[in-house]
Design an enzyme around this catalytic site. Structure first.
Site, PDB file in Angstrom:
ATOM      1  N   GLU A  55       0.823  -1.211   0.000  1.00 43.81           N
ATOM      2  CA  GLU A  55       0.000   0.000   0.000  1.00 43.81           C
ATOM      3  C   GLU A  55       0.861   1.267   0.000  1.00 43.81           C
ATOM      4  O   GLU A  55       0.610   2.218   0.723  1.00 43.81           O
ATOM      5  CB  GLU A  55      -0.998  -0.015   1.165  1.00 43.81           C
ATOM      6  CG  GLU A  55      -2.121  -1.014   0.910  1.00 43.81           C
ATOM      7  CD  GLU A  55      -3.345  -0.799   1.765  1.00 43.81           C
ATOM      8  OE1 GLU A  55      -3.694   0.356   2.031  1.00 43.81           O
ATOM      9  OE2 GLU A  55      -3.959  -1.811   2.153  1.00 43.81           O
ATOM     10  N   THR A 113       5.179   1.983  -0.622  1.00 47.21           N
ATOM     11  CA  THR A 113       6.363   1.754   0.212  1.00 47.21           C
ATOM     12  C   THR A 113       6.542   2.939   1.165  1.00 47.21           C
ATOM     13  O   THR A 113       6.016   4.028   0.924  1.00 47.21           O
ATOM     14  CB  THR A 113       7.643   1.648  -0.647  1.00 47.21           C
ATOM     15  OG1 THR A 113       7.819   2.904  -1.309  1.00 47.21           O
ATOM     16  CG2 THR A 113       7.542   0.528  -1.661  1.00 47.21           C
TER      17      THR A 113
END
Lengths: 250, 384
Positions: B364, B366
């Site tokens: 979701e 980095t």
């Protein structure tokens, strides 16, 4: 079917119980409170009966301190229709007093079935259900593990020492729930969100003079250390003997 | 200012906790070993409303808001990161894209069954050449009569192989790229031409299904265009803005379980004639773990509260995701250290938590991307 379920808020079974400084009550400072587990079986049975018959309501009744409203709210989240709290400041009332206060209110409610848990796990009295039945002059079936309703009568299985007893009774009647009765549901998250909108009526409990007084509370004696009976096959007969006669576990 | 949870939120936590203790924790090791969250468990969660807790009641949800949702994921993640990931991908991003940008018909048709848990959702953005950089997207959607024909490949799609409904991002105008060239689509996975490829074998969260998806001339009805044509990148970013907050909540759950297990171990493991909890080295580790958890909890629930109050949380959710995932890394490392040898052994849960934790700094968005999001906000405002 109109069903009333009487519940009690008790310390979580995992709570470490400490005795208060007066030596005759429980220190409630760090206690987590839950609905008495046996009462959850009673509630589940009530909800199933209401849903099966498709009519009537499930009313949850509790006597306790202000915080007992939380326990009633949990029952509403599981699906009960409305709640009543009989407020009292007496922390652990005697069974007779509790039964009298509940009876006073139950006389005003029309119901077909009245449920209790078979006992509360805090004081383990197992008295309030049968006492209320007596005061209301109703049949009472305790330790119920299965309940069938037909033509205005109830057929109940109850646990007796070493066996099973099947009894029949007319309604209305009082039943106290044992754990094999059913598998209590989890409150659905929607149930939790709607529980707030349901009504909890609060009244002062009508108290009578207590018939019982707690004189002293003591912790159970510490467990004695284990001991090795012997080694190998030879030790087995003595071990069995001791488990039977001394530990009384088999 | 009031930091207490409401009565419903407390009851919600108690209920989820009880469910997790009885239905999830006993299965966690098996879920990891068998690489599967059982359908039966998903159905039980659906019945109780877990799969739509964040959505309003009118769309089949529970209406418990972002705070309620964070409580759910926190408690799930105490026992099983794979299950939390399955629920998170379904709700935070798969269904969330439809909730945020779908029209009323799309919400009724797709969001309602997703929120009720009758259907499973997924979110398909990542491709072999596009992850954090959406400009590299190669999946295309070309108008063809009443449909768009989708062609391309998606990878690392959580729930990809079990999803019924996928929010898919594809290029509708190559020239425009991320600025007007990407569109979002609602794709039913039983559409001809949709195919599930390889299911990844992973270091952690092994029970969650991470799949490769192929689109070969998949006809998607025009009414399934999600949001405005060309605004798909916005939909993706908005969805991830919200979605990543619950991921921080899952990190809190794992962290609390780890400090609890570590405390129990430290109090019972005797070395040099006393429990190791009496050694200062262990105490310091426990203290640092607690400080991290307090911070994680404070910033995550503050951001969740902001979201429920209708405030924008782009920066706050990025901070929560970044901080919580890095704090969990510190915590899980200490948990292994406190446990010593037993913390390294697969028969004890610490090892699984160690493997499961690492993904949080990656998926979701980095943590490097989170830093860019946070910095962009600071620079735009000219300060905090």
């Amino acid at each position: 079917m109109n069903v009333v379920v009487c519940i009690k808020q008790v310390p979580d079974t995992e709570t470490r119980i400490a005795i208060a400084s007066d030596g005759r009550s429980v220190n409630t400072a760090d206690v987590e409170w839950v609905v008495n587990p046996y009462d959850e079986y009673a509630l589940e049975e009530a909800l199933q009966i209401r849903d099966r018959t498709g009519e009537g309501e499930v009313v949850v009744l509790s006597m306790g301190q202000e915080r007992a409203a939380t326990a009633i709210r949990s029952c509403l989240a599981m699906g009960a229709d409305r709640g009543m709290l009989l407020k009292t400041d007496t922390p652990f009332g005697d069974a007779y007093g509790t039964a009298s206060a509940l009876t006073a209110v139950l006389k005003e409610i029309e119901f077909d079935l009245l449920f209790f848990g078979k006992q509360a796990v805090d004081d383990d009295n197992a008295q309030v259900g049968p006492l209320v039945a007596q005061m209301l002059n109703l049949p009472c079936v305790t330790v119920v593990t299965k309940l069938e309703l037909e033509n205005g009568r109830a057929r109940a299985h109850r646990e007796v020492e070493g066996g099973l007893e099947i009894v029949e009774t007319c309604l209305p009647a009082v039943f106290t729930a044992q754990k094999d009765l059913n598998q209590p549901r989890y409150a659905s998250l929607k149930g939790i969100m709607t529980a707030k909108k349901k009504q909890i009526e609060e009244r002062e409990a009508q108290l009578v003079d207590p018939k019982l007084e707690v004189v002293e509370m003591l912790k159970p004696p510490p467990r004695p250390a284990g001991r090795i009976v012997g080694e190998g096959k030879e030790a087995v007969p003595e071990l069995v003997q001791l488990l039977k006669d001394e530990a009384k576990v088999i | 200012m009031d930091f207490t949870f409401t009565e419903e939120q407390k009851m919600l936590r108690e209920t989820v906790k009880r469910f997790v203790d009885q239905e999830v924790r006993p299965l966690a090791q098996k879920i990891d070993e068998e690489r599967n969250v059982p359908r039966d468990l998903i159905d039980k969660m659906a019945q109780l409303g877990f799969l739509g807790i964040v959505f309003p009641e009118k769309y089949g949800g529970v209406g418990a808001g972002e705070i309620g949702y964070c409580i759910l994921l926190e408690e799930l993640a105490r026992a099983c990161a794979s299950t939390a990931t399955m629920v998170g991908a379904h709700q935070s991003i798969g269904a969330m894209a439809i909730y945020l940008d779908g029209n009323e018909e799309q919400k009724q048709k797709y969001l309602v069954p997703l929120a009720k848990g009758e259907k499973i959702g997924a979110f398909a953005l990542t491709e072999p050449n596009a992850g954090s950089d959406a400009a590299g997207l190669e999946t295309t959607a070309v108008e063809d009569g009443d449909t768009y024909l989708l062609n391309g490949q998606k990878i690392y799609i959580t729930n990809g192989s079990i999803a019924d409904i996928v929010s898919v991002f594809a290029v509708t105008d190559k020239e425009k790229g991320v600025r007007g060239g990407i569109s979002a689509f609602i794709v039913e996975t039983d559409t001809p031409g949709f195919r599930v490829g390889h299911i990844e074998d992973k270091m952690g969260i092994r029970g969650s299904k991470t799949a490769e998806l192929f689109f070969e001339n998949v006809p998607v009805p025009k009414e399934n265009l999600l949001g405005r044509k060309g605004f798909g990148f916005m939909t993706a970013m908005k969805t991830l803005d919200v979605g990543r907050l619950s991921l921080a909540a899952a990190c809190i759950g794992a962290a609390k379980e780890l400090i609890d297990l570590s405390t129990q171990h430290a109090k019972t493991r005797v070395q040099f004639g006393k429990p190791i909890a009496e050694q200062q080295a262990i105490k310091w580790m426990l203290a640092e773990m607690a400080a991290d958890i307090f911070a994680m909890e404070s910033l995550t629930y503050r951001a969740a509260w902001m979201r429920d109050e209708g405030m924008r949380i782009t920066r706050e959710s990025a901070i929560a995701k970044m901080f919580a995932s890095e704090a969990l890394d510190r915590i899980v490392d200490k948990a292994v250290q406190i446990h010593g040898g037993i913390g390294y052994m697969a028969e004890y849960p610490i090892e699984r938590f160690y493997r499961d934790s690492r993904i949080n700094r990656i998926f979701e968005g980095t943590n490097e991307i989170q830093r860019l999001v946070i910095a962009a906000d600071i620079l735009r405002k000219g300060g905090y």
